[in-house]
Write an enzyme that holds these catalytic residues in place. Structure first.
Site, PDB file in Angstrom:
ATOM      1  N   LYS A  18       0.823  -1.204   0.000  1.00 52.71           N
ATOM      2  CA  LYS A  18       0.000   0.000   0.000  1.00 52.71           C
ATOM      3  C   LYS A  18       0.864   1.264   0.000  1.00 52.71           C
ATOM      4  O   LYS A  18       0.556   2.241  -0.683  1.00 52.71           O
ATOM      5  CB  LYS A  18      -0.879  -0.012   1.252  1.00 52.71           C
ATOM      6  N   GLY A  19       1.949   1.207   0.787  1.00 50.22           N
ATOM      7  CA  GLY A  19       2.851   2.366   0.862  1.00 50.22           C
ATOM      8  C   GLY A  19       3.424   2.687  -0.511  1.00 50.22           C
ATOM      9  O   GLY A  19       3.476   3.851  -0.924  1.00 50.22           O
ATOM     10  N   ILE A  20       3.842   1.659  -1.230  1.00 52.17           N
ATOM     11  CA  ILE A  20       4.422   1.861  -2.563  1.00 52.17           C
ATOM     12  C   ILE A  20       3.340   2.342  -3.533  1.00 52.17           C
ATOM     13  O   ILE A  20       3.586   3.219  -4.372  1.00 52.17           O
ATOM     14  CB  ILE A  20       5.050   0.550  -3.093  1.00 52.17           C
ATOM     15  N   LYS A 224     -15.662  -7.525 -13.929  1.00 52.53           N
ATOM     16  CA  LYS A 224     -16.382  -8.030 -12.746  1.00 52.53           C
ATOM     17  C   LYS A 224     -16.122  -7.166 -11.522  1.00 52.53           C
ATOM     18  O   LYS A 224     -17.031  -6.822 -10.768  1.00 52.53           O
ATOM     19  CB  LYS A 224     -15.877  -9.448 -12.419  1.00 52.53           C
ATOM     20  N   CYS A 375      26.866   5.613  11.560  1.00 53.70           N
ATOM     21  CA  CYS A 375      26.487   5.749  12.966  1.00 53.70           C
ATOM     22  C   CYS A 375      27.284   4.771  13.829  1.00 53.70           C
ATOM     23  O   CYS A 375      28.441   5.025  14.109  1.00 53.70           O
ATOM     24  CB  CYS A 375      24.979   5.594  13.108  1.00 53.70           C
ATOM     25  N   GLY A 377      28.638   2.328  12.816  1.00 55.46           N
ATOM     26  CA  GLY A 377      29.766   2.005  11.943  1.00 55.46           C
ATOM     27  C   GLY A 377      30.901   3.011  12.059  1.00 55.46           C
ATOM     28  O   GLY A 377      32.064   2.676  11.818  1.00 55.46           O
ATOM     29  N   HIS A 501      22.968   9.407   9.363  1.00 55.01           N
ATOM     30  CA  HIS A 501      22.371   8.332   8.556  1.00 55.01           C
ATOM     31  C   HIS A 501      22.068   8.866   7.154  1.00 55.01           C
ATOM     32  O   HIS A 501      20.914   9.171   6.832  1.00 55.01           O
ATOM     33  CB  HIS A 501      21.071   7.839   9.210  1.00 55.01           C
ATOM     34  N   GLU A 503      21.735   7.469   4.425  1.00 62.33           N
ATOM     35  CA  GLU A 503      20.811   6.652   3.630  1.00 62.33           C
ATOM     36  C   GLU A 503      19.372   7.174   3.702  1.00 62.33           C
ATOM     37  O   GLU A 503      18.574   6.928   2.792  1.00 62.33           O
ATOM     38  CB  GLU A 503      20.868   5.179   4.083  1.00 62.33           C
TER      39      GLU A 503
HETATM   40  N1  GLN Z   1      24.151   2.595  19.505  1.00 68.76           N
HETATM   41  C1  GLN Z   1      24.831   3.732  19.028  1.00 68.76           C
HETATM   42  C2  GLN Z   1      24.381   4.998  19.733  1.00 68.76           C
HETATM   43  O1  GLN Z   1      23.346   5.027  20.327  1.00 68.76           O
HETATM   44  C3  GLN Z   1      24.648   3.881  17.536  1.00 68.76           C
HETATM   45  C4  GLN Z   1      23.232   4.100  17.120  1.00 68.76           C
HETATM   46  C5  GLN Z   1      23.037   3.957  15.648  1.00 68.76           C
HETATM   47  O2  GLN Z   1      23.834   3.335  14.977  1.00 68.76           O
HETATM   48  N2  GLN Z   1      21.938   4.469  15.125  1.00 68.76           N
HETATM   49  O3  GLN Z   1      25.064   5.995  19.691  1.00 68.76           O
END
Ligand code: GLN
Length: 529
Positions: A18-20, A224, A375, A377, A501, A503
């Site tokens: 539905k979202g798409i 139909k 994050c 990462g 983030h 992304e």
């Molecule tokens: N757990 C980490 C923090 O709270 C990283 C959170 C995340 O990757 N969104 O800072």
């Protein structure tokens, strides 16, 4: 122009997209009109921020810090809009507001009831949000399937929209399912007819039916379905199964969706899907492949990393490269990482699998394999660097080891006393000042960058200089210079990480810069093999 409303509901079963479907309608409209998407969810959580991603998929974060349903990711990516958190209405939020209002005595002694009070509250909310946004068209998605108890109040509310804003200004689009029975290989319209009848019992007559099916509806079945809804066959669109959801706007448009919307809403609609269609085609006609390892947890549900998968998808279209994503659960080792043309360590919480991610970061740093840290990462990359380059043995993030001798990742002072879950993190869009001449600077083409955040921990300011001295470039900082937003290594083709983030803001037409840089590095890495 008179403001228009499109209400999207779902019947037969959940998970039909539905979202798409709604995002694709929005995409078609968005070249002619300003569109605001709104989602009504039946659950009692006030927002999805505290919901388990295994069950619910990724938590999507907006510029304003709202933690919303991942459908907002589809809306932003398909409509090119920036959504606001009050566009995600949950039943928890509805009740929360009603009860607060009651406690403040604002009902003046009335008996507070589902009908009219809750229903009217929802109606007011929807109309206010659409009008307040200034958009030409409000697109309202009602979550769940018609017949779910928790969505009845929303349906009751939208039934009254035509009376509130004029029948000619409201279109009800109902998404249903047409199964094809194996053996007889026949499309069956009955579930859709019953779903239309369910709507009828609630006083809602759909204007458009989108019937999800593995093949194009036959004229007979289309007819139909149309008759059972009191519609013309042209009002029934096949929601064809596709491999790539980005194809859906074209699938709709080939069946005349823009004319249908124009007729139903009584406004001119001109779809402009040229560039969109070209990019989707580019993904199919790829030349070359890269293998991206996504080293995280919750691997049993790709949805928990939906936006990362999407951002890679956007790059795939941009570069005409096939991107194979290998999900590696770092709790059970790093098997297969040597096949990777690049590694992403995504966001995450808690200690599970962290040591494995640290090994993955080390592997990338030492072997000059492209690394993108998002994050957690970034925090992983910093812990690894502190331990193995700065010689701070046992360095860690306080999230995992509160007693570590070298707390290189620590909780922010301002977050220390917050016990209540939900909304206690650094959430939403934050500015970073980027070092001129850095990779980050080149990728964004700017020194002033904004990305969305969702985390509690930060690189501990006490270690900034230690890290810098040993060669980790802290290439993007908060404007006050206290918080690390981006890091990178000079002597490496692509070792880049961010506390944000990126992304979440990627789209088909404009892939996120850090992902573009990463995928380009993966392509180069493959080329040099
Ligand atoms: N757990 C980490 C923090 O709270 C990283 C959170 C995340 O990757 N969104 O800072």
């Amino acid at each position: 122009m008179q403001r228009k409303y499109i209400v999207v509901t779902g019947g037969v079963l959940s998970g039909l997209g539905k979202g798409i479907a709604m995002a694709s309608i929005g995409n078609i409209l968005s070249s002619s009109y300003e569109v605001v998407p709104i989602k009504c969810d039946g659950y009692l959580n006030v927002d999805p921020g505290t919901m388990n991603p295994i069950e619910h998929g990724e938590v999507f974060v907006l510029d304003d810090g709202g933690e919303v349903d991942m459908d907002f990711g589809h809306y932003e990516r398909f409509l090119g809009v920036t959504c606001k958190s009050d566009s995600n209405l949950t039943m928890g939020r509805v009740f929360n507001d009603i009860l607060n209002k009651e406690r403040r005595g604002e009902f003046l002694g009335q008996t507070v009831q589902m009908v009219p009070h809750v229903s009217e509250f929802i109606q007011d909310y929807l109309v206010d949000k659409v009008e307040g946004s200034g958009a030409d068209v409000g697109l309202i998605e009602i979550g769940g399937t018609v017949g779910d108890m928790e969505n009845e109040l929303y349906l009751h509310a939208v039934k009254h929209l035509p009376r509130r804003v004029g029948r000619e200004n409201v279109v009800f689009a109902h998404l249903t399912y047409v199964p094809v029975l194996s053996g007889v290989n026949e499309q069956k319209s009955k579930p859709t007819q019953m779903a239309i009848a369910e709507m009828g019992q609630r006083g809602i007559e759909p204007d458009i039916i989108i019937a999800r099916c593995e093949s194009m509806l036959s004229d007979n079945v289309r007819g139909k379905i149309a008759r059972s809804a009191g519609l013309n066959p042209e009002d029934v669109i096949t929601g064809l199964d596709v491999n790539d959801v980005y194809d859906i706007p074209m699938v709709f448009e080939r069946q005349g969706m823009s004319q249908l919307l124009a007729r139903k809403l009584d406004i001119p609609v001109r779809a402009d899907l040229g560039e969109w269609a070209r990019l989707v085609e580019n993904k199919r006609n790829f030349s070359g492949e890269v293998n991206v390892a996504l080293a995280g947890k919750y691997m049993n549900l790709e949805d928990s990393y939906a936006s990362i998968v999407e951002a890679l998808n956007h790059c795939s279209a941009h570069y005409g490269t096939k991107i194979n994503i290998d999900f590696i659960d770092t709790e059970s080792g790093l098997d297969g990482i040597e096949k990777a043309s690049g590694v992403i360590v995504p966001g995450g919480f808690g200690s599970r699998g962290l040591e494995g991610k640290i090994v993955a970061a080390k592997y990338c740093r030492e072997n000059k394999v492209p690394y993108l840290g998002i994050c957690l990462g970034l925090q992983t990359a910093v812990v690894e660097y502190a331990r193995n380059v700065c010689g701070l043995e046992g360095a860690n993030t306080v999230e995992v080891d509160a007693g570590t001798k070298y707390p290189v990742i620590d909780i922010m002072e301002s977050q220390k006393d917050i016990k209540n879950k939900g909304g206690t993190m650094r959430l939403g869009s934050y500015e970073a000042v980027v070092e001129e001449g850095s990779k980050i600077n080149k990728l964004y083409g700017s020194v002033d960058v904004r990305e969305r955040h969702r985390h509690r921990f930060e690189v501990n300011p006490e270690y900034h200089d230690v890290l810098r001295d040993k060669g980790l470039r802290l290439s993007g900082m908060s404007p006050d210079g206290k918080l690390v937003e981006f890091v990178e290594l000079d002597d490496h083709p692509y070792f880049v990480a961010t506390q944000g983030h990126p992304e979440l803001k990627s789209s088909l037409l404009a892939p996120a810069p850090l992902f573009r840089g990463f995928v380009e590095a993966c392509i180069n890495y493959e080329g040099k093999k």
